[in-house]
Design a protein around this motif. Structure first.
Motif, PDB file in Angstrom:
ATOM      1  N   TRP A   1     -18.816  -8.599  22.771  1.00 41.29           N
ATOM      2  CA  TRP A   1     -18.245  -9.902  23.105  1.00 41.29           C
ATOM      3  C   TRP A   1     -19.317 -10.994  23.218  1.00 41.29           C
ATOM      4  CZ3 TRP A   1     -16.485  -5.440  25.791  1.00 41.29           C
ATOM      5  CH2 TRP A   1     -15.253  -4.951  25.317  1.00 41.29           C
ATOM      6  N   GLY A   2     -20.359 -10.857  22.385  1.00 44.61           N
ATOM      7  CA  GLY A   2     -21.418 -11.852  22.329  1.00 44.61           C
ATOM      8  C   GLY A   2     -22.424 -11.788  23.455  1.00 44.61           C
ATOM      9  N   ALA A   3     -22.317 -10.799  24.328  1.00 39.84           N
ATOM     10  CA  ALA A   3     -23.217 -10.689  25.484  1.00 39.84           C
ATOM     11  C   ALA A   3     -24.350  -9.703  25.191  1.00 39.84           C
ATOM     12  CB  ALA A   3     -22.442 -10.232  26.712  1.00 39.84           C
ATOM     13  N   PRO A   4     -25.502  -9.850  25.851  1.00 40.26           N
ATOM     14  CA  PRO A   4     -26.591  -8.873  25.685  1.00 40.26           C
ATOM     15  C   PRO A   4     -26.099  -7.468  26.020  1.00 40.26           C
ATOM     16  CG  PRO A   4     -27.363 -10.799  26.882  1.00 40.26           C
ATOM     17  CD  PRO A   4     -25.872 -10.945  26.769  1.00 40.26           C
ATOM     18  N   THR A   5     -26.423  -6.514  25.155  1.00 35.98           N
ATOM     19  CA  THR A   5     -25.894  -5.147  25.293  1.00 35.98           C
ATOM     20  C   THR A   5     -27.002  -4.132  25.080  1.00 35.98           C
ATOM     21  OG1 THR A   5     -23.721  -5.877  24.502  1.00 35.98           O
ATOM     22  CG2 THR A   5     -24.177  -3.504  24.454  1.00 35.98           C
ATOM     23  N   LEU A   6     -27.165  -3.243  26.050  1.00 32.30           N
ATOM     24  CA  LEU A   6     -28.133  -2.156  25.949  1.00 32.30           C
ATOM     25  C   LEU A   6     -27.446  -0.933  25.349  1.00 32.30           C
ATOM     26  CD1 LEU A   6     -30.885  -0.820  26.621  1.00 32.30           C
ATOM     27  CD2 LEU A   6     -29.886  -0.189  28.834  1.00 32.30           C
ATOM     28  N   ILE A   7     -27.987  -0.440  24.243  1.00 32.61           N
ATOM     29  CA  ILE A   7     -27.442   0.756  23.605  1.00 32.61           C
ATOM     30  C   ILE A   7     -28.531   1.826  23.552  1.00 32.61           C
ATOM     31  CG2 ILE A   7     -26.283   1.724  21.584  1.00 32.61           C
ATOM     32  CD1 ILE A   7     -25.548  -1.091  20.731  1.00 32.61           C
ATOM     33  N   ASN A   8     -28.276   2.974  24.156  1.00 28.94           N
ATOM     34  CA  ASN A   8     -29.115   4.164  24.017  1.00 28.94           C
ATOM     35  C   ASN A   8     -28.212   5.359  23.785  1.00 28.94           C
ATOM     36  OD1 ASN A   8     -31.354   2.823  26.411  1.00 28.94           O
ATOM     37  ND2 ASN A   8     -31.920   3.290  24.322  1.00 28.94           N
ATOM     38  N   ASN A   9     -28.793   6.450  23.314  1.00 27.87           N
ATOM     39  CA  ASN A   9     -27.953   7.619  23.085  1.00 27.87           C
ATOM     40  C   ASN A   9     -27.970   8.550  24.302  1.00 27.87           C
ATOM     41  OD1 ASN A   9     -30.380   9.147  22.828  1.00 27.87           O
ATOM     42  ND2 ASN A   9     -29.441  10.429  21.269  1.00 27.87           N
ATOM     43  N   VAL A  10     -27.215   9.634  24.218  1.00 24.24           N
ATOM     44  CA  VAL A  10     -27.032  10.553  25.341  1.00 24.24           C
ATOM     45  C   VAL A  10     -28.362  11.094  25.844  1.00 24.24           C
ATOM     46  CG1 VAL A  10     -26.055  12.783  26.023  1.00 24.24           C
ATOM     47  CG2 VAL A  10     -24.701  11.208  24.626  1.00 24.24           C
ATOM     48  N   GLU A  11     -29.181  11.562  24.938  1.00 25.15           N
ATOM     49  CA  GLU A  11     -30.439  12.191  25.340  1.00 25.15           C
ATOM     50  C   GLU A  11     -31.367  11.197  26.029  1.00 25.15           C
ATOM     51  OE1 GLU A  11     -34.169  14.605  23.293  1.00 25.15           O
ATOM     52  OE2 GLU A  11     -32.286  14.386  22.179  1.00 25.15           O
ATOM     53  N   THR A  12     -31.407   9.963  25.556  1.00 19.82           N
ATOM     54  CA  THR A  12     -32.266   8.947  26.162  1.00 19.82           C
ATOM     55  C   THR A  12     -31.851   8.672  27.599  1.00 19.82           C
ATOM     56  OG1 THR A  12     -32.460   7.941  23.962  1.00 19.82           O
ATOM     57  CG2 THR A  12     -33.233   6.656  25.845  1.00 19.82           C
ATOM     58  N   PHE A  13     -30.565   8.406  27.814  1.00 19.84           N
ATOM     59  CA  PHE A  13     -30.088   8.137  29.172  1.00 19.84           C
ATOM     60  C   PHE A  13     -30.292   9.338  30.085  1.00 19.84           C
ATOM     61  CE2 PHE A  13     -27.145   4.757  27.369  1.00 19.84           C
ATOM     62  CZ  PHE A  13     -27.752   3.705  28.028  1.00 19.84           C
ATOM     63  N   THR A  14     -30.091  10.545  29.557  1.00 18.26           N
ATOM     64  CA  THR A  14     -30.166  11.744  30.392  1.00 18.26           C
ATOM     65  C   THR A  14     -31.596  12.046  30.827  1.00 18.26           C
ATOM     66  OG1 THR A  14     -28.236  12.590  29.192  1.00 18.26           O
ATOM     67  CG2 THR A  14     -29.423  14.153  30.552  1.00 18.26           C
ATOM     68  N   PRO A  64     -39.005   1.814  21.359  1.00 20.79           N
ATOM     69  CA  PRO A  64     -39.433   1.981  22.764  1.00 20.79           C
ATOM     70  C   PRO A  64     -38.329   1.596  23.748  1.00 20.79           C
ATOM     71  CG  PRO A  64     -41.160   0.929  21.475  1.00 20.79           C
ATOM     72  CD  PRO A  64     -39.955   0.980  20.592  1.00 20.79           C
ATOM     73  N   THR A  65     -37.956   2.526  24.592  1.00 19.03           N
ATOM     74  CA  THR A  65     -36.823   2.311  25.499  1.00 19.03           C
ATOM     75  C   THR A  65     -37.107   1.203  26.504  1.00 19.03           C
ATOM     76  OG1 THR A  65     -36.237   4.642  25.264  1.00 19.03           O
ATOM     77  CG2 THR A  65     -35.291   3.462  27.136  1.00 19.03           C
ATOM     78  N   GLY A  66     -38.296   1.201  27.095  1.00 22.10           N
ATOM     79  CA  GLY A  66     -38.632   0.176  28.072  1.00 22.10           C
ATOM     80  C   GLY A  66     -38.586  -1.218  27.485  1.00 22.10           C
ATOM     81  N   LEU A  67     -39.047  -1.369  26.245  1.00 23.49           N
ATOM     82  CA  LEU A  67     -39.025  -2.671  25.586  1.00 23.49           C
ATOM     83  C   LEU A  67     -37.590  -3.133  25.351  1.00 23.49           C
ATOM     84  CD1 LEU A  67     -40.461  -5.028  24.249  1.00 23.49           C
ATOM     85  CD2 LEU A  67     -40.651  -3.656  22.150  1.00 23.49           C
ATOM     86  N   LYS A  68     -36.726  -2.213  24.960  1.00 24.62           N
ATOM     87  CA  LYS A  68     -35.318  -2.572  24.754  1.00 24.62           C
ATOM     88  C   LYS A  68     -34.678  -2.993  26.076  1.00 24.62           C
ATOM     89  CE  LYS A  68     -32.653  -0.279  21.839  1.00 24.62           C
ATOM     90  NZ  LYS A  68     -31.729   0.747  21.238  1.00 24.62           N
ATOM     91  N   TRP A  69     -34.964  -2.262  27.135  1.00 22.74           N
ATOM     92  CA  TRP A  69     -34.415  -2.622  28.444  1.00 22.74           C
ATOM     93  C   TRP A  69     -34.905  -4.011  28.872  1.00 22.74           C
ATOM     94  CZ3 TRP A  69     -33.951   1.921  32.462  1.00 22.74           C
ATOM     95  CH2 TRP A  69     -33.253   2.987  31.882  1.00 22.74           C
ATOM     96  N   ASP A  70     -36.177  -4.284  28.645  1.00 26.47           N
ATOM     97  CA  ASP A  70     -36.719  -5.605  28.999  1.00 26.47           C
ATOM     98  C   ASP A  70     -36.025  -6.710  28.208  1.00 26.47           C
ATOM     99  OD1 ASP A  70     -38.544  -4.821  30.924  1.00 26.47           O
ATOM    100  OD2 ASP A  70     -40.222  -4.642  29.522  1.00 26.47           O
ATOM    101  N   THR A  71     -35.792  -6.457  26.932  1.00 24.13           N
ATOM    102  CA  THR A  71     -35.161  -7.473  26.088  1.00 24.13           C
ATOM    103  C   THR A  71     -33.792  -7.856  26.621  1.00 24.13           C
ATOM    104  OG1 THR A  71     -36.329  -6.597  24.154  1.00 24.13           O
ATOM    105  CG2 THR A  71     -34.451  -8.044  23.735  1.00 24.13           C
ATOM    106  N   VAL A  72     -33.005  -6.860  27.035  1.00 24.18           N
ATOM    107  CA  VAL A  72     -31.682  -7.140  27.584  1.00 24.18           C
ATOM    108  C   VAL A  72     -31.804  -7.848  28.930  1.00 24.18           C
ATOM    109  CG1 VAL A  72     -29.528  -6.112  28.411  1.00 24.18           C
ATOM    110  CG2 VAL A  72     -30.654  -5.183  26.371  1.00 24.18           C
ATOM    111  N   ALA A  73     -32.664  -7.340  29.785  1.00 24.84           N
ATOM    112  CA  ALA A  73     -32.775  -7.881  31.142  1.00 24.84           C
ATOM    113  C   ALA A  73     -33.237  -9.327  31.161  1.00 24.84           C
ATOM    114  CB  ALA A  73     -33.733  -7.020  31.968  1.00 24.84           C
ATOM    115  N   LEU A  74     -34.068  -9.721  30.196  1.00 31.30           N
ATOM    116  CA  LEU A  74     -34.678 -11.045  30.207  1.00 31.30           C
ATOM    117  C   LEU A  74     -33.884 -12.080  29.414  1.00 31.30           C
ATOM    118  CD1 LEU A  74     -38.429  -9.963  29.865  1.00 31.30           C
ATOM    119  CD2 LEU A  74     -37.144 -10.534  31.939  1.00 31.30           C
ATOM    120  N   GLN A  75     -32.682 -11.725  28.974  1.00 29.17           N
ATOM    121  CA  GLN A  75     -31.821 -12.707  28.325  1.00 29.17           C
ATOM    122  C   GLN A  75     -31.313 -13.716  29.362  1.00 29.17           C
ATOM    123  OE1 GLN A  75     -31.309 -12.846  24.858  1.00 29.17           O
ATOM    124  NE2 GLN A  75     -32.975 -11.344  25.038  1.00 29.17           N
ATOM    125  N   PRO A  76     -30.827 -14.882  28.923  1.00 37.44           N
ATOM    126  CA  PRO A  76     -30.308 -15.880  29.875  1.00 37.44           C
ATOM    127  C   PRO A  76     -29.218 -15.304  30.762  1.00 37.44           C
ATOM    128  CG  PRO A  76     -30.537 -16.836  27.683  1.00 37.44           C
ATOM    129  CD  PRO A  76     -30.795 -15.365  27.535  1.00 37.44           C
TER     130      PRO A  76
END
Length: 541
Positions: free
Chosen positions: A316-329, A175-187
């Protein structure tokens, strides 16, 4: 100001290989010979016009009318100019006459190939000039980025994406929204956004087509995502085998910076974003997210154990959001129309649309975007037109080397994440290869296993050694020198490699073998010296 009468020439790599650049030169010469200038007739290079197997493709537009033509030679340039300039109704009678030089080249835009599609990700492909930011902006690109930055909070953006039900289109379907939330809510601290454009599946060309056709749309989607998760730096990871996509993406990034759509204080806000292109060396394993991140950092791309996941500890040890081309588009359309609009398409658990690269033994090869839940039969027989000689379809392979082969009797299965997995295949990034009756399924399995052997990074023994042994066993079946014991070994080894490999490459490498054993076991039996001892057709051991 461009003329309302225009000729759109496909300038994606597929049409280029079919001669589109020579055709475009001929069209410009024919326009000049007719005494016309660009204010009277625009000749516009665009991206993929979708029916790739009919290239080179040209669309002739005038108010209230569009015609599409395929398989064209430069000698037909004059006829195309004439058609584009024809008054409404003039020369528009159906059917076209045999004397019309374009009659055999006309593609029916009301036919199933186009009528049954639902362009969301592909809505700008074939419409905008991929090398013109002005054309992209006129089409509406970057409008949602401006609205988001000026009217919505990051939480509101993430909420809209959650409501859409969008799942990652790279294959896993997270789920894309859940992944985005996970990154956003990191310290608090740095965050990164990464686009995985390392499309390596044989028969897959969806991401390449979007990058070549509508790169500004991808940039807008990444910028919205970066704002939503608090990232100020991002990367697009593209394989080196996509030179035109890389060239156009770099140009688009340069143009976006020049318009202050990237950089500091975008649209007068406090939001800053730097995006860069990183070119991979073509290693299939770098499609795996942890290997991809190492490659971006200049290290050898090899999968790493998880957890921690990249959303917690990535670049570099930081929270990172990874999605593919179709998801972002897909994101700009979701923000424009609303998450509920997107969620209304598809099925209960697989929302929205999916882009497929349809190829193999099928009449209409090309890009197809349909709502999730569309039956496989609709895609391959109605939209795709079936096997060219009219013979029955034997199987459809989905998911590339990580997927499986689905038999003809299961073509009424809806295309969604769970249904394909239940058949022993997977959605994957979207490659869909149609196979006719003459296809040998053990040979298909051997082909994909050979791919996995070559692409294994070698880090874990089950994948490094197990795929080699599987390929050697499959050689015995293809060469019809297998024994009943080989059948047992094949199945047992597939299970071992699947369960014990470190990353998705090894874990999914046995899928083509297991699916063909499940649905086409009789073909393996026929290769055994004692086929009666190999089990019953359809039995999976």
């Amino acid at each position: 100001m461009p003329s309302p009468v225009q000729v759109r020439c496909c300038d994606a790599s597929g049409c280029r290989s079919a001669g589109s650049q020579g055709l475009r030169t001929a069209l410009e010469g024919a326009r000049e010979s007719a005494g016309l200038d660009p204010s009277q007739l625009t000749i516009k290079p665009v991206g993929c016009l979708r029916q790739c197997g009919s290239g080179p493709l040209v669309a002739c537009d005038r108010p209230g009318r569009t015609r599409l033509f395929g398989g064209l030679s430069p000698e037909l340039a004059g006829a195309l100019i004439t058609d584009a300039l024809a008054a409404d109704g003039e020369g528009d009678a159906a059917p076209t006459t045999a004397s019309d030089p374009l009659a055999a080249h006309r593609i029916d835009l009301d036919g199933p190939f186009f009528a049954l599609q639902r362009p969301v990700v592909l809505e700008g492909c074939g419409q905008v000039n991929p090398e013109s930011i002005d054309d992209a902006i006129a089409f509406g690109t970057y409008a949602q980025l401006q609205r988001v930055l000026q009217e919505l909070t990051p939480e509101q953006v993430r909420d809209e994406v959650r409501r859409s039900g969008l799942r990652g289109r790279g294959g896993a379907g997270y789920p894309t929204g859940l992944k985005w939330d996970t990154v956003a809510l990191q310290p608090p601290g740095p965050r990164y956004v990464v686009c995985n454009a390392d499309e390596g599946d044989p028969g897959a060309f969806m991401d390449r087509s979007v990058l070549e056709s509508d790169p500004h749309r991808l940039i807008e989607g990444m910028a919205i995502a970066a704002y939503a998760v608090g990232a100020e730096r991002g990367f697009v990871y593209v394989r080196a085998e996509y030179p035109l996509a890389i060239e156009r993406l770099r140009l688009a990034l340069q143009q976006a910076r020049s318009r202050h759509l990237l950089g500091n204080h975008i649209h007068g806000t406090t939001f800053n974003l730097r995006l860069e292109v990183r070119v991979g060396a073509g290693a299939y394993v770098c499609g795996e997210e942890t290997a991809l991140l190492l490659s971006i950092q200049g290290q050898r791309g090899m999968p790493q154990p998880r957890p921690p996941f990249p959303a917690q500890s990535g670049l570099w040890g930081a929270p990172t959001l990874i999605n593919n081309v179709e998801t972002f588009t897909a994101v700009p359309a979701i923000l424009r129309q609303g998450g509920d609009w997107y969620a209304a398409m598809g099925t209960e658990h697989s929302k929205g649309t999916k882009v497929f690269a349809l190829s193999g033994a099928v009449v209409n090869t090309g890009l197809v975007e349909v709502p999730m839940g569309t039956p496989l039969r609709t895609v391959v027989e109605v939209i795709g037109g079936g096997v060219p000689d009219g013979s029955p379809i034997k199987a459809v392979q989905t998911g590339g080397p990580s997927g499986g082969c689905i038999p003809a009797e299961r073509l009424d299965t809806p295309v969604d994440y769970e249904s394909l997995v239940a058949l022993g295949s997977m959605m994957g990034s979207g490659g869909m290869v149609v196979m006719g009756e003459s296809t040998s399924m053990p040979e298909v399995a051997r082909h994909f296993m050979g791919f996995s052997v070559n692409e294994s990074c070698g880090k874990c023994i089950p994948c490094r050694a197990g795929t080699v042994q599987l390929a050697q066993l499959l050689d015995r079946f293809v060469e019809r020198r297998a024994t009943p014991e080989d059948m047992e070994r094949l199945d047992a080894l597939c299970q071992m490699v699947k369960v014990t490999s470190l990353c998705g490459l090894g874990q999914s490498a046995p899928n083509p073998v297991l699916s063909t054993l499940r649905w086409f076991r009789h073909e393996y039996e026929a290769a055994c010296r004692e086929p009666a001892l190999c089990g019953t057709p359809g039995e999976v051991r």
